[in-house]
Design an enzyme around this catalytic site. Structure first.
Site, PDB file in Angstrom:
ATOM      1  CB  THR A   9      -0.027  -3.987   6.765  1.00 45.88           C
ATOM      2  OG1 THR A   9       0.028  -5.027   5.696  1.00 45.88           O
ATOM      3  CG2 THR A   9      -0.503  -2.719   6.032  1.00 45.88           C
ATOM      4  CB  THR A  23      -4.717  -8.506   7.153  1.00 44.46           C
ATOM      5  OG1 THR A  23      -4.216  -8.328   6.008  1.00 44.46           O
ATOM      6  CG2 THR A  23      -5.135  -7.289   7.980  1.00 44.46           C
ATOM      7  CG  ASP A  24      -1.922 -11.271   3.538  1.00 45.24           C
ATOM      8  OD1 ASP A  24      -2.713 -10.531   3.410  1.00 45.24           O
ATOM      9  OD2 ASP A  24      -0.704 -10.993   3.095  1.00 45.24           O
TER      10      ASP A  24
HETATM   11  N1  ASP Z   1       1.290  -8.387   4.291  1.00 39.93           N
HETATM   12  C1  ASP Z   1       0.509  -8.118   5.349  1.00 39.93           C
HETATM   13  C2  ASP Z   1       0.444  -9.289   6.563  1.00 39.93           C
HETATM   14  O1  ASP Z   1       1.542  -9.209   7.367  1.00 39.93           O
HETATM   15  C3  ASP Z   1      -0.864  -7.852   4.998  1.00 39.93           C
HETATM   16  C4  ASP Z   1      -1.479  -7.036   6.139  1.00 39.93           C
HETATM   17  O2  ASP Z   1      -1.210  -7.099   7.273  1.00 39.93           O
HETATM   18  O3  ASP Z   1      -2.702  -6.436   5.872  1.00 39.93           O
HETATM   19  O4  ASP Z   1      -0.325 -10.186   6.356  1.00 39.93           O
END
Ligand code: ASP
Length: 334
Positions: free
Chosen positions: A20, A99-100
């Site tokens: 993200t 983050t995931d």
């Molecule tokens: N969908 C995203 C990811 O690549 C979520 C994020 O980065 O916050 O994990």
């Protein structure tokens, strides 16, 4: 802004993998349904203040949503970072990630990078196009943390929301907030405040140079699946996993790693087919302790690791051809 002369600034590699932090939407209030559009150069360009902290060289290794990170990509990432960290002209690495699955990648790197140099991961919960996007300050503070002398020899660190966490304990605990991450069993190692990174703690469990795992010559990792346990679990699924090339199963079991009758039957069947089975928990904090279960059913307690990180350690243990007793030992000590 005029940057300090390069001789007084550390030289870091900034490695982009997507997430993200590198995503945008059409509207500044759009926080979901984004596309990953920005490369790592653009992320750096958006924070010119970083030039005052360090000299950065950009490396784009992937540009994906982190749910797409596979074990082959983890191997490639570890190899690439080990190469960068072996360069005498580089003082450390800052890595951007989604983050995931950040906690899995960070833990994998924590156990497989052979360095004492600082390695700091960062990310964002809001896309780069959002009002109050959190990525730019996280990136700035990750560089700040990587420049701190106390970041050396700490294994892999994660900077998010002004907190510095060890990759060993960090986990994602909220689906949307910028304060989504915490280290439930340990707390953060330090903080960034008023333009300074301050460390109060160190992780005493083995990592980097003290880790027994070395993946530099590996082409693939053994297949390990996580099964979420609940009443009415179908034991048959465990056998089917074993028959489909799965070498290890981590059960996100109830409470202190208690297996439901279906899961108990499942792990017994999987064990008979040569699959290593680890008992983790659905609960987000606290250890899964050794139990008489483990002798009777050939299971291994995950101790302080949540299921998604137990999966990483089990992949590494199986890749290193550890037997059941050795696997038990690494779960007790890592
Ligand atoms: N969908 C995203 C990811 O690549 C979520 C994020 O980065 O916050 O994990």
């Amino acid at each position: 802004m005029t940057a300090k002369p390069s001789a007084s600034r550390p030289r870091l590699a900034l490695v982009g993998t997507g997430g993200t932090i590198a995503a945008t939407t059409q509207s500044s209030t759009g926080l979901t349904d984004y596309d990953i559009t920005e490369g790592v150069h653009a992320l750096l360009h958006a924070v010119p203040e970083i030039q005052d902290l360090a000299e950065l060289e950009c490396h784009q290794i992937f540009n994906v949503d982190s749910r797409a990170m596979s074990s082959l990509m983890l191997l490639e990432l570890s190899r690439k970072l080990n190469e960068l960290l072996a360069r005498p002209d580089l003082d450390g690495v800052v890595l951007t990630h989604g983050t995931d699955t950040l906690e899995e990648s960070a833990f994998f790197l924590h156990l497989t990078l052979k360095t004492r140099k600082p390695v700091v991961l960062t990310a964002a919960m809001r896309p780069a196009s959002a009002l109050s996007a959190d990525g730019p300050l996280n990136l700035h503070n990750a560089v700040l943390a990587a420049c701190a002398p106390q970041a050396q020899g700490q294994g892999v660190l994660v900077l998010l929301n002004d907190q510095i966490h060890s990759a060993r304990f960090l986990s994602k605990q909220h689906t949307t907030q910028t304060s989504a991450f915490g280290s439930p069993d340990a707390g953060p190692l330090g903080l960034v405040a008023a333009g300074q990174a301050r460390f109060a703690m160190r992780c005493l469990l083995p990592h980097t140079l003290d880790s027994r795992f070395d993946v530099r010559g590996l082409a693939a990792l053994p297949r390990v699946q996580v099964f979420y346990d609940h009443p009415d679990t179908l034991a048959e699924l465990y056998r089917s996993a074993a028959q489909n090339g799965v070498r290890g199963i981590v059960v996100a079991a109830t409470g202190n790693g208690s297996l439901t009758p279906g899961a108990l039957e499942g792990v017994s069947r999987a064990h008979r087919l040569g699959v290593a089975c680890v008992r983790a928990s659905r609960i987000h904090a606290g250890p899964v302790t050794d139990s008489a279960y483990d002798q009777d059913h050939h299971t291994i307690a995950a101790h302080w690791l949540p299921a998604q990180k137990a999966r990483i350690l089990l992949m590494l243990g199986l890749a290193a051809q550890l037997d059941e007793t050795e696997l038990q030992y690494v779960f007790q000590t890592y």
